[in-house]
Design an enzyme around this catalytic site. Sequence first.
Site, PDB file in Angstrom:
ATOM      1  N   LYS A 171      -7.650  28.763  11.583  1.00  0.00           N
ATOM      2  CA  LYS A 171      -6.573  29.535  10.940  1.00  0.00           C
ATOM      3  C   LYS A 171      -5.366  29.494  11.855  1.00  0.00           C
ATOM      4  CE  LYS A 171      -8.770  32.971   7.975  1.00  0.00           C
ATOM      5  NZ  LYS A 171      -9.030  34.414   7.777  1.00  0.00           N
ATOM      6  N   ASN A 193     -12.752  39.615   8.569  1.00  0.00           N
ATOM      7  CA  ASN A 193     -11.571  40.482   8.548  1.00  0.00           C
ATOM      8  C   ASN A 193     -11.918  41.952   8.527  1.00  0.00           C
ATOM      9  OD1 ASN A 193      -9.339  38.734   8.686  1.00  0.00           O
ATOM     10  ND2 ASN A 193      -9.810  38.034   6.613  1.00  0.00           N
ATOM     11  N   LYS A 215     -19.153  33.110  14.516  1.00  0.00           N
ATOM     12  CA  LYS A 215     -17.933  32.655  13.832  1.00  0.00           C
ATOM     13  C   LYS A 215     -18.093  31.219  13.337  1.00  0.00           C
ATOM     14  CE  LYS A 215     -13.093  32.541  13.382  1.00  0.00           C
ATOM     15  NZ  LYS A 215     -11.800  33.038  13.727  1.00  0.00           N
ATOM     16  N   HIS A 274      -3.810  45.315  10.220  1.00  0.00           N
ATOM     17  CA  HIS A 274      -2.546  44.605   9.979  1.00  0.00           C
ATOM     18  C   HIS A 274      -1.454  45.578   9.533  1.00  0.00           C
ATOM     19  CE1 HIS A 274      -4.545  40.369   9.378  1.00  0.00           C
ATOM     20  NE2 HIS A 274      -4.513  40.758  10.629  1.00  0.00           N
ATOM     21  N   HIS A 312      -2.977  43.430  18.774  1.00  0.00           N
ATOM     22  CA  HIS A 312      -3.770  43.102  17.582  1.00  0.00           C
ATOM     23  C   HIS A 312      -5.182  43.696  17.677  1.00  0.00           C
ATOM     24  CE1 HIS A 312      -5.346  40.791  14.223  1.00  0.00           C
ATOM     25  NE2 HIS A 312      -6.294  40.342  15.003  1.00  0.00           N
ATOM     26  N   ARG A 339       3.540  15.645   9.715  1.00  0.00           N
ATOM     27  CA  ARG A 339       2.471  15.916   8.731  1.00  0.00           C
ATOM     28  C   ARG A 339       1.090  16.044   9.375  1.00  0.00           C
ATOM     29  NH1 ARG A 339       5.168  11.880   5.419  1.00  0.00           N
ATOM     30  NH2 ARG A 339       6.644  12.969   4.085  1.00  0.00           N
ATOM     31  N   GLU A 367     -12.084  30.357   3.372  1.00  0.00           N
ATOM     32  CA  GLU A 367     -12.178  31.754   2.937  1.00  0.00           C
ATOM     33  C   GLU A 367     -12.144  31.899   1.419  1.00  0.00           C
ATOM     34  OE1 GLU A 367     -10.313  34.618   5.624  1.00  0.00           O
ATOM     35  OE2 GLU A 367      -9.955  35.911   3.915  1.00  0.00           O
ATOM     36  N   HIS A 421      -9.380  44.529   9.613  1.00  0.00           N
ATOM     37  CA  HIS A 421      -8.073  43.873   9.705  1.00  0.00           C
ATOM     38  C   HIS A 421      -7.089  44.351   8.649  1.00  0.00           C
ATOM     39  CE1 HIS A 421     -10.247  41.364  12.475  1.00  0.00           C
ATOM     40  NE2 HIS A 421      -9.217  40.573  12.693  1.00  0.00           N
ATOM     41  N   ARG A 462     -16.106  34.049   4.425  1.00  0.00           N
ATOM     42  CA  ARG A 462     -15.302  34.152   5.643  1.00  0.00           C
ATOM     43  C   ARG A 462     -14.520  35.466   5.710  1.00  0.00           C
ATOM     44  NH1 ARG A 462     -11.720  29.542   8.850  1.00  0.00           N
ATOM     45  NH2 ARG A 462     -10.909  31.001  10.396  1.00  0.00           N
ATOM     46  N   GLU A 476     -12.736  42.469  18.791  1.00  0.00           N
ATOM     47  CA  GLU A 476     -13.221  41.362  17.946  1.00  0.00           C
ATOM     48  C   GLU A 476     -14.673  41.025  18.272  1.00  0.00           C
ATOM     49  OE1 GLU A 476     -11.438  40.383  15.412  1.00  0.00           O
ATOM     50  OE2 GLU A 476      -9.318  40.141  15.909  1.00  0.00           O
TER      51      GLU A 476
HETATM   52  P1  NAD Z   1      -1.675  37.217  23.019  1.00  0.00           P
HETATM   53  O1  NAD Z   1      -1.743  35.811  22.663  1.00  0.00           O
HETATM   54  O2  NAD Z   1      -0.393  37.936  22.811  1.00  0.00           O
HETATM   55  O3  NAD Z   1      -2.122  37.384  24.531  1.00  0.00           O
HETATM   56  C1  NAD Z   1      -2.165  38.664  25.095  1.00  0.00           C
HETATM   57  C2  NAD Z   1      -1.340  38.748  26.393  1.00  0.00           C
HETATM   58  O4  NAD Z   1      -2.102  38.186  27.451  1.00  0.00           O
HETATM   59  C3  NAD Z   1      -0.046  37.992  26.370  1.00  0.00           C
HETATM   60  O5  NAD Z   1       0.926  38.698  27.067  1.00  0.00           O
HETATM   61  C4  NAD Z   1      -0.386  36.705  27.121  1.00  0.00           C
HETATM   62  O6  NAD Z   1       0.727  36.093  27.703  1.00  0.00           O
HETATM   63  C5  NAD Z   1      -1.339  37.221  28.147  1.00  0.00           C
HETATM   64  N1  NAD Z   1      -2.294  36.269  28.686  1.00  0.00           N
HETATM   65  C6  NAD Z   1      -2.954  35.295  28.014  1.00  0.00           C
HETATM   66  N2  NAD Z   1      -3.874  34.750  28.815  1.00  0.00           N
HETATM   67  C7  NAD Z   1      -3.782  35.362  30.002  1.00  0.00           C
HETATM   68  C8  NAD Z   1      -4.505  35.241  31.200  1.00  0.00           C
HETATM   69  N3  NAD Z   1      -5.546  34.429  31.325  1.00  0.00           N
HETATM   70  N4  NAD Z   1      -4.143  36.019  32.252  1.00  0.00           N
HETATM   71  C9  NAD Z   1      -3.128  36.908  32.115  1.00  0.00           C
HETATM   72  N5  NAD Z   1      -2.444  37.087  30.986  1.00  0.00           N
HETATM   73  C10 NAD Z   1      -2.761  36.324  29.937  1.00  0.00           C
HETATM   74  O7  NAD Z   1      -2.768  38.074  22.222  1.00  0.00           O
HETATM   75  P2  NAD Z   1      -4.282  37.772  21.813  1.00  0.00           P
HETATM   76  O8  NAD Z   1      -4.931  39.087  21.771  1.00  0.00           O
HETATM   77  O9  NAD Z   1      -4.871  36.693  22.619  1.00  0.00           O
HETATM   78  O10 NAD Z   1      -4.146  37.196  20.338  1.00  0.00           O
HETATM   79  C11 NAD Z   1      -3.651  37.989  19.296  1.00  0.00           C
HETATM   80  C12 NAD Z   1      -3.153  37.071  18.206  1.00  0.00           C
HETATM   81  O11 NAD Z   1      -4.251  36.316  17.701  1.00  0.00           O
HETATM   82  C13 NAD Z   1      -2.554  37.806  17.031  1.00  0.00           C
HETATM   83  O12 NAD Z   1      -1.352  37.200  16.682  1.00  0.00           O
HETATM   84  C14 NAD Z   1      -3.583  37.630  15.935  1.00  0.00           C
HETATM   85  O13 NAD Z   1      -3.015  37.631  14.659  1.00  0.00           O
HETATM   86  C15 NAD Z   1      -4.173  36.308  16.283  1.00  0.00           C
HETATM   87  N6  NAD Z   1      -5.533  36.105  15.756  1.00  0.00           N
HETATM   88  C16 NAD Z   1      -5.770  34.969  15.088  1.00  0.00           C
HETATM   89  C17 NAD Z   1      -7.055  34.706  14.607  1.00  0.00           C
HETATM   90  C18 NAD Z   1      -7.339  33.398  13.943  1.00  0.00           C
HETATM   91  O14 NAD Z   1      -8.426  33.239  13.380  1.00  0.00           O
HETATM   92  N7  NAD Z   1      -6.450  32.430  13.983  1.00  0.00           N
HETATM   93  C19 NAD Z   1      -8.077  35.625  14.827  1.00  0.00           C
HETATM   94  C20 NAD Z   1      -7.783  36.789  15.530  1.00  0.00           C
HETATM   95  C21 NAD Z   1      -6.500  37.028  15.999  1.00  0.00           C
HETATM   96  N1  GLY Z   2     -10.225  36.076  12.291  1.00  0.00           N
HETATM   97  C1  GLY Z   2     -10.569  35.891  10.921  1.00  0.00           C
HETATM   98  C2  GLY Z   2     -10.928  34.504  10.567  1.00  0.00           C
HETATM   99  O1  GLY Z   2     -10.882  33.604  11.365  1.00  0.00           O
HETATM  100  O2  GLY Z   2     -11.256  34.253   9.452  1.00  0.00           O
END
Ligand code: NAD
Ligand code: GLY
Length: 373
Positions: A156, A258, A240, A265, A278, A134, A250, A261, A254, A198
Amino acid sequence: MTISPQIPPSRLAPTTQLSIDLGDRGYQIQIGCGLLDREDCVACGAKSSQALIVTNTTVAPLYAERLQRVLAAHHSRVDTIALPDGEVHKDWDTLNLIFDRLLGDGFDRKTVIYALGGGVIGDMTGFAAACYMRGVAYVQVPTTLLAQVDSSVGGKTAINHPAGKNMIGAFYQPLRVIADLDTLDTLPDREISAGLAEVIKYGPIADDDFLGWIEQHIDALRARDKSALAHAVRRSCEIKAWVVGQDERESGLRAILNFGHTFGHAIEAGLGFGTWLHGEAVGCGMVMAADLSVRCGLIDGAYAARIARLIERAGLPIRGPRLGASRYLDLMRIDKKSESGQIRFVLIDAPGRAGVHPADDALVAEVIDAHSV
Ligand code: NAD
Ligand code: GLY
């Protein structure tokens, strides 16, 4: 309709510790170089508690041992689990691997989980932390540009469902965010570009001066100039943190984060998760959303063209896949901002100001047709 207010200008020094103001759920965001080797920066939670580093098979050989070594001075036990890499693994099966490890190896409710990786690892680990017993504490150690400027901040957490992106999740804030800029040295160029999507986002929605700064420094950012990256990460996190501090869950404001997005998406889900990154989908989605803002009479075409040009200069696609307008619309209808089947878009109301608006399907279809190949 939510309209973004004027975000306060930057007041940050070069080496930064930012606060996110969420009362007893507030925390620090540390941004700088060499942070991964500093126990005082990284280690969190009760002294002698157990710790699990969640990472993936790409990041583990690069940084897990270093993090494990630094955490060993603080925690009674530090283990690492390396998950399969990729957006396609942001699912129940992979999430369960974290729970299997935590339960199988007797991790208790005082455990601190460290998310070492990009946004996929951060989102999945945060969701695991929200659910395990939990709720246990977790720390974000983002290693991609995208994760440092966006996903690690704000709480998030989610996994994908075949029907839609990030559909199963929770709001759950970390104990701390540690953005070590040195980890960006090993990131592939394509991932730097994806992260820049972003970064660019924050300009049109919140800070037109920042958009101008990015235009001037886009080549330096792509070349990984550390001082340019430091400013981009700092200002992005500052905006942010400010937005999340106003509207953690949100209920209104907030949503501006997006921008791009809703279209993005749809591209990710429509092509199959992981086909486009992404950030690539968000970049192209911003081109579409900017054009929709023009067609809704909110901004002039020159501002939308300026945004598109910058996205292209960041090395991102500005034309989407030709999935067909009706497929896009179907995919967008399950967006979390939709209300009773009516899609709502984050649109630009004026340079540096965004709001949430409905739009006619016919107009949206025109935008999709104009920007897909
Ligand atoms: P990712 O996590 O897939 O990383 C991208 C690639 O880089 C992967 O292959 C990873 O293994 C590699 N990698 C990571 N760090 C590295 C490093 N230092 N050196 C070499 N390789 C490395 O992708 P991302 O772009 O970081 O994140 C995308 C995800 O984030 C999506 O799922 C998206 O929905 C999510 N997201 C979430 C929020 C939120 O607010 N929670 C906001 C934006 C995006
Ligand atoms: N990336 C969108 C949010 O964090 O709200």
